[in-house]
Write an enzyme that holds these catalytic residues in place. Structure first.
Site, mmCIF file in Angstrom:
data_model
loop_
_atom_site.group_PDB
_atom_site.id
_atom_site.type_symbol
_atom_site.label_atom_id
_atom_site.label_comp_id
_atom_site.label_asym_id
_atom_site.label_seq_id
_atom_site.Cartn_x
_atom_site.Cartn_y
_atom_site.Cartn_z
ATOM 1 N N ASN A 20 5.745 -1.964 -0.027
ATOM 2 C CA ASN A 20 4.735 -2.303 1.212
ATOM 3 C C ASN A 20 4.997 -0.961 2.220
ATOM 4 O O ASN A 20 5.673 -0.333 2.638
ATOM 5 C CB ASN A 20 5.342 -3.793 2.253
ATOM 6 C CG ASN A 20 3.116 -4.213 2.785
ATOM 7 O OD1 ASN A 20 2.861 -4.154 1.867
ATOM 8 N ND2 ASN A 20 3.992 -4.690 3.820
ATOM 9 N N GLN A 72 3.589 -1.575 5.481
ATOM 10 C CA GLN A 72 3.708 -2.092 6.564
ATOM 11 C C GLN A 72 5.513 -2.469 6.297
ATOM 12 O O GLN A 72 5.608 -3.399 5.541
ATOM 13 C CB GLN A 72 3.414 -2.751 7.275
ATOM 14 C CG GLN A 72 1.453 -2.582 7.534
ATOM 15 C CD GLN A 72 1.234 -3.926 8.135
ATOM 16 O OE1 GLN A 72 0.340 -4.379 7.353
ATOM 17 N NE2 GLN A 72 0.751 -3.954 9.414
ATOM 18 N N ARG A 88 -3.675 -7.992 7.598
ATOM 19 C CA ARG A 88 -2.729 -7.504 8.735
ATOM 20 C C ARG A 88 -2.001 -5.786 9.379
ATOM 21 O O ARG A 88 -1.536 -5.898 10.035
ATOM 22 C CB ARG A 88 -1.642 -8.327 8.690
ATOM 23 C CG ARG A 88 -1.677 -10.262 9.013
ATOM 24 C CD ARG A 88 -0.120 -10.856 8.810
ATOM 25 N NE ARG A 88 -0.568 -12.307 8.790
ATOM 26 C CZ ARG A 88 -1.319 -12.828 7.850
ATOM 27 N NH1 ARG A 88 -1.703 -12.106 6.470
ATOM 28 N NH2 ARG A 88 -1.652 -14.784 8.110
ATOM 29 N N HIS A 137 -3.143 -19.870 -3.285
ATOM 30 C CA HIS A 137 -3.696 -19.949 -2.407
ATOM 31 C C HIS A 137 -5.339 -19.907 -2.405
ATOM 32 O O HIS A 137 -6.603 -20.390 -1.710
ATOM 33 C CB HIS A 137 -3.382 -19.111 -0.716
ATOM 34 C CG HIS A 137 -2.394 -19.376 -0.300
ATOM 35 N ND1 HIS A 137 -2.312 -17.739 0.077
ATOM 36 C CD2 HIS A 137 -1.364 -19.820 -0.137
ATOM 37 C CE1 HIS A 137 -1.065 -17.654 0.667
ATOM 38 N NE2 HIS A 137 -0.926 -18.998 0.811
ATOM 39 N N THR A 186 -6.809 -3.143 -1.549
ATOM 40 C CA THR A 186 -7.462 -2.932 -0.864
ATOM 41 C C THR A 186 -8.198 -2.003 -1.524
ATOM 42 O O THR A 186 -9.630 -1.081 -1.439
ATOM 43 C CB THR A 186 -7.090 -2.143 0.305
ATOM 44 O OG1 THR A 186 -5.675 -1.352 -0.226
ATOM 45 C CG2 THR A 186 -6.240 -2.996 0.743
ATOM 46 N N TRP A 237 -7.556 -10.179 10.137
ATOM 47 C CA TRP A 237 -7.379 -10.471 11.708
ATOM 48 C C TRP A 237 -6.951 -9.559 12.542
ATOM 49 O O TRP A 237 -6.918 -10.026 13.822
ATOM 50 C CB TRP A 237 -5.534 -11.569 11.199
ATOM 51 C CG TRP A 237 -5.595 -12.295 10.004
ATOM 52 C CD1 TRP A 237 -5.033 -12.856 9.116
ATOM 53 C CD2 TRP A 237 -6.832 -13.329 9.799
ATOM 54 N NE1 TRP A 237 -5.299 -13.678 8.446
ATOM 55 C CE2 TRP A 237 -6.584 -14.050 8.836
ATOM 56 C CE3 TRP A 237 -8.429 -13.619 10.479
ATOM 57 C CZ2 TRP A 237 -7.350 -14.740 8.167
ATOM 58 C CZ3 TRP A 237 -8.927 -14.842 9.962
ATOM 59 C CH2 TRP A 237 -8.636 -15.245 8.650
ATOM 60 N N GLY A 257 2.376 -5.262 -1.736
ATOM 61 C CA GLY A 257 1.274 -5.650 -0.772
ATOM 62 C C GLY A 257 1.600 -6.961 -0.547
ATOM 63 O O GLY A 257 0.125 -7.213 0.069
#
Length: 308
Positions: free
Chosen positions: A241, A243, A65, A133, A57, A71, A215
């Site tokens: 993190n 969150q 999220r 991914h 970021t 999202w 993260g």
């Protein structure tokens, strides 16, 4: 990450819990926890890092999220602010710190969910990285399965053919693939994870005496469950993190702060200098062809450990 990447994915309803408020430890608490984390790293023999969108970021790439994630805003009918393009994005202080920690022997492996290519751009050696991914700066031959670095980010998602013949013939000193065609490596929602990367990630996560997440809310599986694989062998889990995550109660230590700040403090404790980003170390800036295939021989010693 990129709006273009997000828009290229297939429709998918279950995107996890979105927009959870962020928590921030106070400065004194962060300093105390970073000291403990540095000690844990020093005391451990096999340290594995698990990286998510939160380490990118500060490069101008939005997460998924978070309160202003891709999202989260999509659910509100909005689009995130994207301050840079994938081609222009440069590795953050965190990416450069991780490369330095690997090179100094403090970290043995990195498992990444990120497709932004910033680990690659940092100069991190492929043998220390599993990309679960895919990577927007990597294309793979559908025939020989070898991977090669791209100078620019792919514009496709879902392992689509790029209409480019296999690049192995241009290396000169290696076997050539005949009839192979390159495709992107970026996964769509229902695509299978790359087998060799997943095997390496699973093995390293299992034998680690210390798994550290950076993260990520750990919602996507199987990636989000890998950091827990060492717990049944008395390994430790550290979660970094903003969150809260569903695995916080299982963690030995939880640090709620910006990842750049955490790694800067940890590196200072360990006496490790964080290098600046250099185009000389970035394979996407090289004119010659760079191979990015995960070496098969890297798995051999680990196979004997996890499968006696």
């Amino acid at each position: 990450m990129s709006c273009n990447y997000a828009e290229g994915l297939s429709a998918y309803e279950n995107k996890g819990v979105l927009g959870i408020p962020e928590n921030f430890d106070n400065e004194e608490t962060v300093a105390k926890k970073c000291k403990e984390l540095a000690n844990l790293i020093q005391e451990s023999k096999h340290v594995v890092l698990h990286t998510g969108a939160g380490i990118s970021t500060s490069a101008g790439i939005p997460d998924f999220r978070g309160p202003k994630g891709v999202w989260t805003l999509e659910q509100k009918g909005e689009k995130p602010t994207f301050n840079t393009s994938f081609d222009e994005a440069k590795p953050t202080k965190s990416h450069m710190a991780l490369r330095s920690l690997v090179e100094h022997g403090y970290i043995q492996y990195i498992v990444s969910q990120n497709i932004d290519g910033l680990h690659l751009k940092s100069g991190l050696d492929r043998k220390f990285l599993a990309e679960l991914h895919g990577n927007m700066f990597v294309e793979q031959c559908q025939k020989c399965r070898r991977q090669f670095v791209r100078a620019t980010a792919v514009e496709t998602v879902g392992q689509k053919h790029l209409g480019i013949p296999c690049k192995s013939s241009k290396l000169g000193n290696s076997r050539s693939c005949r009839g192979g065609v390159m495709h992107d490596t970026v996964l769509d929602w229902e695509d299978d994870l790359p087998e060799r990367d997943l095997d390496m990630a699973f093995m390293h996560s299992t034998i680690a005496d210390l798994n550290i997440t950076l993260g990520t809310t750990l919602q996507i599986v199987p990636s989000g469950n890998l950091p827990l694989k060492n717990l049944k062998h008395d390994g430790k889990l550290v979660i970094c993190n903003l969150q809260p995550t569903k695995h916080d109660k299982k963690a030995h230590l939880v640090i709620s702060s910006y990842i750049d700040d955490i790694l800067t403090k940890v590196c200072k404790r360990l006496g490790i200098e964080i290098p600046e980003y250099s185009e000389e170390m970035d394979p996407t800036k090289h004119s010659d062809i760079s191979e990015w295939t995960l070496p098969q021989e890297c798995a051999s010693p680990l196979i004997s450990i996890t499968h006696p």
